[in-house]
Design a protein around this motif. Structure first.
Motif, mmCIF file in Angstrom:
data_model
loop_
_atom_site.group_PDB
_atom_site.id
_atom_site.type_symbol
_atom_site.label_atom_id
_atom_site.label_comp_id
_atom_site.label_asym_id
_atom_site.label_seq_id
_atom_site.Cartn_x
_atom_site.Cartn_y
_atom_site.Cartn_z
ATOM 1 N N TYR A 310 -6.633 2.210 3.417
ATOM 2 C CA TYR A 310 -6.127 3.477 3.921
ATOM 3 C C TYR A 310 -4.633 3.683 3.674
ATOM 4 O O TYR A 310 -4.030 4.585 4.252
ATOM 5 C CB TYR A 310 -6.447 3.591 5.417
ATOM 6 C CG TYR A 310 -7.931 3.591 5.681
ATOM 7 C CD1 TYR A 310 -8.689 4.746 5.516
ATOM 8 C CD2 TYR A 310 -8.594 2.416 6.045
ATOM 9 C CE1 TYR A 310 -10.063 4.748 5.719
ATOM 10 C CE2 TYR A 310 -9.969 2.405 6.249
ATOM 11 C CZ TYR A 310 -10.690 3.570 6.085
ATOM 12 O OH TYR A 310 -12.065 3.569 6.271
ATOM 13 N N THR A 311 -4.054 2.877 2.793
ATOM 14 C CA THR A 311 -2.641 3.040 2.475
ATOM 15 C C THR A 311 -2.431 4.138 1.445
ATOM 16 O O THR A 311 -3.351 4.507 0.697
ATOM 17 C CB THR A 311 -2.037 1.726 1.927
ATOM 18 O OG1 THR A 311 -2.729 1.379 0.719
ATOM 19 C CG2 THR A 311 -2.156 0.600 2.947
ATOM 20 N N LEU A 312 -1.213 4.626 1.367
ATOM 21 C CA LEU A 312 -0.870 5.654 0.382
ATOM 22 C C LEU A 312 -1.027 5.117 -1.039
ATOM 23 O O LEU A 312 -1.427 5.863 -1.951
ATOM 24 C CB LEU A 312 0.567 6.126 0.617
ATOM 25 C CG LEU A 312 1.128 7.162 -0.358
ATOM 26 C CD1 LEU A 312 0.212 8.371 -0.465
ATOM 27 C CD2 LEU A 312 2.523 7.578 0.063
ATOM 28 N N GLU A 313 -0.734 3.845 -1.248
ATOM 29 C CA GLU A 313 -0.887 3.253 -2.574
ATOM 30 C C GLU A 313 -2.325 3.410 -3.076
ATOM 31 O O GLU A 313 -2.574 3.808 -4.221
ATOM 32 C CB GLU A 313 -0.499 1.781 -2.558
ATOM 33 C CG GLU A 313 -0.608 1.126 -3.928
ATOM 34 C CD GLU A 313 -0.221 -0.350 -3.908
ATOM 35 O OE1 GLU A 313 -0.139 -0.943 -4.995
ATOM 36 O OE2 GLU A 313 -0.024 -0.911 -2.810
ATOM 37 N N THR A 314 -3.284 3.093 -2.231
ATOM 38 C CA THR A 314 -4.692 3.246 -2.600
ATOM 39 C C THR A 314 -5.038 4.714 -2.806
ATOM 40 O O THR A 314 -5.803 5.063 -3.718
ATOM 41 C CB THR A 314 -5.596 2.636 -1.511
ATOM 42 O OG1 THR A 314 -5.301 1.235 -1.395
ATOM 43 C CG2 THR A 314 -7.063 2.812 -1.846
ATOM 44 N N TRP A 315 -4.470 5.586 -1.982
ATOM 45 C CA TRP A 315 -4.731 7.022 -2.062
ATOM 46 C C TRP A 315 -4.314 7.580 -3.422
ATOM 47 O O TRP A 315 -5.091 8.276 -4.077
ATOM 48 C CB TRP A 315 -3.976 7.736 -0.943
ATOM 49 C CG TRP A 315 -4.400 9.143 -0.664
ATOM 50 C CD1 TRP A 315 -5.314 9.567 0.252
ATOM 51 C CD2 TRP A 315 -3.904 10.336 -1.301
ATOM 52 N NE1 TRP A 315 -5.425 10.925 0.232
ATOM 53 C CE2 TRP A 315 -4.574 11.435 -0.709
ATOM 54 C CE3 TRP A 315 -2.973 10.578 -2.303
ATOM 55 C CZ2 TRP A 315 -4.329 12.757 -1.099
ATOM 56 C CZ3 TRP A 315 -2.726 11.889 -2.694
ATOM 57 C CH2 TRP A 315 -3.396 12.959 -2.090
ATOM 58 N N VAL A 316 -3.101 7.269 -3.878
ATOM 59 C CA VAL A 316 -2.640 7.825 -5.160
ATOM 60 C C VAL A 316 -3.416 7.221 -6.329
ATOM 61 O O VAL A 316 -3.676 7.902 -7.330
ATOM 62 C CB VAL A 316 -1.118 7.642 -5.361
ATOM 63 C CG1 VAL A 316 -0.346 8.387 -4.285
ATOM 64 C CG2 VAL A 316 -0.711 6.182 -5.402
ATOM 65 N N GLU A 317 -3.801 5.952 -6.218
ATOM 66 C CA GLU A 317 -4.608 5.340 -7.274
ATOM 67 C C GLU A 317 -5.945 6.057 -7.421
ATOM 68 O O GLU A 317 -6.445 6.242 -8.542
ATOM 69 C CB GLU A 317 -4.831 3.862 -6.956
ATOM 70 C CG GLU A 317 -3.593 2.994 -7.099
ATOM 71 C CD GLU A 317 -3.811 1.579 -6.591
ATOM 72 O OE1 GLU A 317 -2.907 0.747 -6.757
ATOM 73 O OE2 GLU A 317 -4.886 1.305 -6.009
ATOM 74 N N THR A 318 -6.505 6.475 -6.287
ATOM 75 C CA THR A 318 -7.813 7.140 -6.290
ATOM 76 C C THR A 318 -7.714 8.584 -6.793
ATOM 77 O O THR A 318 -8.418 8.995 -7.718
ATOM 78 C CB THR A 318 -8.416 7.123 -4.876
ATOM 79 O OG1 THR A 318 -8.547 5.770 -4.429
ATOM 80 C CG2 THR A 318 -9.783 7.800 -4.866
ATOM 81 N N VAL A 319 -6.837 9.368 -6.178
ATOM 82 C CA VAL A 319 -6.745 10.798 -6.493
ATOM 83 C C VAL A 319 -6.295 11.033 -7.930
ATOM 84 O O VAL A 319 -6.831 11.897 -8.633
ATOM 85 C CB VAL A 319 -5.786 11.492 -5.500
ATOM 86 C CG1 VAL A 319 -5.483 12.926 -5.940
ATOM 87 C CG2 VAL A 319 -6.384 11.494 -4.090
#
Length: 323
Positions: A310-319
């Protein structure tokens, strides 16, 4: 790679996305249309006149032209992300789309709250935090993100419960909770932000409770950089969902980083892998299950693999498909 984020960033969360991309070596930009201001006082008066008598908001038009001016200066982008695209007219979307190879949208309001159905066909991919919209429209499900670094848990917070939110229908539930807390002899502090807060401040003065520091109503938003500091003042954070919304607010993720327990009326929380009844109390409609015992047990840290999800790092990698 060049990526641009376009949003009306009222609470200043979206700039974190651009910062996270830059940390990965991406040439990232953020166009915050909410930061656009009238050039002078006369322009403000003209816009007010237009809204009242012509029912036309000139500022909205200028904001959207501002986006195009910024993109002209930045040049072609590999990806453009529009956050809550209903704020931009279709004719401007069509012009913005000319500047990118991949045009994507993120909806962190439900379509019931912020209708955008007429422009959804313009996007290559659409991400949404609302499970009901995902099921109905086939969007890609993604939550908001934890933008904070982990911090050391505050050992002696000043208040049992803290809450920060906009002035809206959630106040009804907030007052139910306040009554319960006062009956239990527990302390709380909340800040309510919005243009209509003057009504509450007037009532406080009339009722001679103006010095009550547990409740603060203000028209100006809280600087996003100060939000984590406000939350450290509480043993537990309060999260109340807006009407017609089931997605997870930033409160959930801020609580993760701060090591804080959370009380919420969002019934969907029990469906997530981070749900732990020791950390999260899901309220009944009348808040009758609010209990003192929840405040007396310590926060139980999440497993690292769940936390990182749920970190921002994972978020940007996904989107942005960076993996």
């Amino acid at each position: 790679m060049k990526i641009c984020i376009i949003s009306f960033d009222f609470w200043n969360y979206d700039e974190h996305i651009a910062a996270a991309l830059r940390s990965k070596g991406v040439e990232a930009y953020h166009i915050n249309i909410g930061a656009y201001k009238h050039k002078d006082f006369s322009a403000k008066i003209t816009n007010t006149f237009s809204k009242v008598f012509l029912k036309k908001n000139i500022k909205n038009e200028k904001r959207q032209n501002f986006i195009l001016e910024q993109l002209e200066a930045l040049g072609h982008q590999d990806q453009i992300l529009i956050i809550n695209p209903e704020l931009i007219e279709e004719k401007f979307h069509l012009e913005i789309k000319k500047f990118t190879s991949r045009y994507i949208a993120y909806l962190y309001d439900s379509l019931a709250r912020c209708p955008a159905e007429s422009i959804l066909h313009l996007f290559d991919d659409i991400y949404s935090f609302d499970a009901q919209d995902v099921a109905q429209y086939g969007f890609t499900k993604i939550n908001n993100y934890n933008y904070l670094e982990k911090v050391e848990i505050e050992k002696n917070p000043e208040f049992d419960l803290v809450y920060l939110a906009s002035y809206d229908e959630r106040l009804k539930m907030l007052y139910k909770i306040t009554d319960q807390l006062e009956k239990m002899g527990m302390t709380y502090r909340y800040i309510i932000v919005g243009k209509k807060t003057w009504k509450k401040n007037l009532l406080k003065l009339v009722s001679f409770t103006g010095k009550d520091k547990s409740k603060k109503y203000q028209s100006r938003r809280v600087n996003q950089k100060n939000i984590p500091q406000f939350y450290t003042q509480g043993k537990v954070l309060l999260d109340l969902v807006r009407e017609n919304q089931s997605g997870l607010s930033f409160r959930i993720f801020e609580a993760m980083a701060l090591g804080k327990k959370i009380i919420s009326d969002n019934q969907s929380l029990k469906n997530y892998d981070f749900y732990n009844p020791e950390n999260i109390l899901i309220l009944k409609d009348d808040a009758s299950n609010l209990n003192k015992a929840f405040f007396e047990t310590p926060y139980e840290p999440l497993p690292e693999e769940i936390y990182r999800k749920y970190t921002l790092e994972t978020w940007v990698e996904t989107v942005f498909e960076l993996k």
